[in-house]
Design a protein around this motif. Structure first.
Motif, short mmCIF file in Angstrom:
data_model
loop_
_atom_site.label_atom_id
_atom_site.label_comp_id
_atom_site.label_asym_id
_atom_site.label_seq_id
_atom_site.Cartn_x
_atom_site.Cartn_y
_atom_site.Cartn_z
N GLN A 189 0.84 -1.20 0.00
CA GLN A 189 0.00 0.00 0.00
C GLN A 189 0.87 1.25 0.00
O GLN A 189 1.93 1.28 0.64
N ARG A 190 0.41 2.26 -0.73
CA ARG A 190 1.13 3.54 -0.78
C ARG A 190 0.16 4.69 -0.50
O ARG A 190 -1.02 4.63 -0.87
N TYR A 191 0.67 5.74 0.16
CA TYR A 191 -0.10 6.96 0.32
C TYR A 191 -0.16 7.69 -1.02
O TYR A 191 0.61 7.39 -1.96
N GLU A 192 -1.05 8.68 -1.11
CA GLU A 192 -1.19 9.39 -2.38
C GLU A 192 0.06 10.19 -2.73
O GLU A 192 0.30 10.50 -3.90
N ASN A 193 0.89 10.52 -1.72
CA ASN A 193 2.16 11.19 -2.00
C ASN A 193 3.25 10.21 -2.42
O ASN A 193 4.41 10.59 -2.56
N ASP A 194 2.89 8.95 -2.62
CA ASP A 194 3.75 7.85 -3.08
C ASP A 194 4.63 7.27 -1.98
O ASP A 194 5.46 6.40 -2.23
N GLN A 195 4.45 7.73 -0.74
CA GLN A 195 5.18 7.14 0.38
C GLN A 195 4.61 5.76 0.69
O GLN A 195 3.39 5.56 0.71
#
Length: 291
Positions: A137-143
């Motif tokens: 899973q990734r956050y929307e900021n790609d983290q």
């Protein structure tokens, strides 16, 4: 890249546009809830067919998930059916014109799914097959948000991060670093291949460590590589950390809370730790330890 219903695009001089700009991404052509065609587009030009790349290629039927209905509406998580039959195939999930999900169903049940943000950026991969699962899973900021690989009766390895990249969970059960090499061909997500990955991490203010493969050696590496510079609260849950590893924390002036659940570390070990750090809140097996 954007993932849109083709009906949201316009065509001019043989090129596809979205809101006036040349389109790059995936375009889905749907008819009465059924996928007719899916193409990849670059700078307005079709470059090839599209197929969900995280699922095994097969002659799957592909439909809009809105066509599926629960077999039993009273069930909390029911099987889903198409025309009265438990559905096997791929279902696409749309948010308006944006395709935000691909779900693989087998006889009405989906263990595997891939989710996208409306921007087209990957949000999560959750794949299950034959006692083996991988979650990414990734956050929307790609983290990176979550990373988990599990092989039944063999090993599990999981990481979780907060949105600014701070590690909040690290769990290791079984011989991950050796066993993961044996399944590398099945993995669609990046792999943490050896213990050196720890040195590239930074921990969040609260860090939970668990699993019988998290050893004193790894704990020492975590501490002395500076990963815990921002960490104030630590939980050790059924790890292989011993009192030697525990005492490495005694010099950490930032530590406010320590929670220990262990069959290896004793109550006396934890009391000694508490006596050296009286201002640190300490629990052992869910009971507060007093100085």
């Amino acid at each position: 890249m954007l993932r849109l219903k083709k009906s949201a695009l316009t065509e001019k001089e043989g090129k596809l546009f979205y809101k006036g700009d040349l389109f790059s991404g995936v375009a889905f052509t749907m008819s009465e809830g059924e996928l007719v065609n899916a193409i990849e587009v670059s700078e307005g030009m079709e470059i090839g067919k599209y197929f969900p790349k995280y699922f095994p290629e097969s002659d799957y039927r592909v439909i809009d998930i809105e066509l599926l209905v629960p077999e039993d509406e009273d069930d909390y998580d029911p099987f889903l059916c198409l025309n009265g039959e438990r559905y096997s195939g791929i279902a696409l999930e749309f948010d308006g014109v944006f395709c935000t999900g691909e779900l693989l169903y087998v006889r009405g049940w989906s263990d595997s799914q891939v989710v996208y943000y409306k921007t087209g950026r990957l949000e999560s991969i959750d794949l299950v097959e034959d006692g083996f699962s991988q979650i990414y899973q990734r956050y929307e900021n790609d983290q990176l948000k979550k990373y988990e690989i599990t092989v039944r009766n063999s090993f599990s390895f999981n990481l979780a991060f907060n949105e600014d990249g701070g590690l909040s969970v690290l769990g290791m059960e079984g011989d991950y670093f050796d066993q993961v090499k044996l399944i590398s061909g099945k993995l669609v997500i990046p792999t943490f291949k050896n213990e050196s990955f720890i040195e590239d991490l930074k921990a969040a203010q609260f860090l939970s460590l668990s699993g019988n493969s998290f050893t004193d050696k790894l704990f020492k590496r975590l501490i002395f590589s500076g990963v815990l510079e921002q960490t104030k609260n630590i939980s050790l849950f059924q790890t292989a950390v011993t009192r030697e590893g525990l005492y490495l924390l005694q010099q950490d002036s930032r530590l406010h809370k320590l929670l220990v659940n262990s069959n290896i570390i004793s109550l006396d070990d934890v009391k000694l730790f508490k006596s050296d750090k009286p201002d640190c809140y300490v629990e052992f097996n869910s009971e507060e330890v007093l100085a």
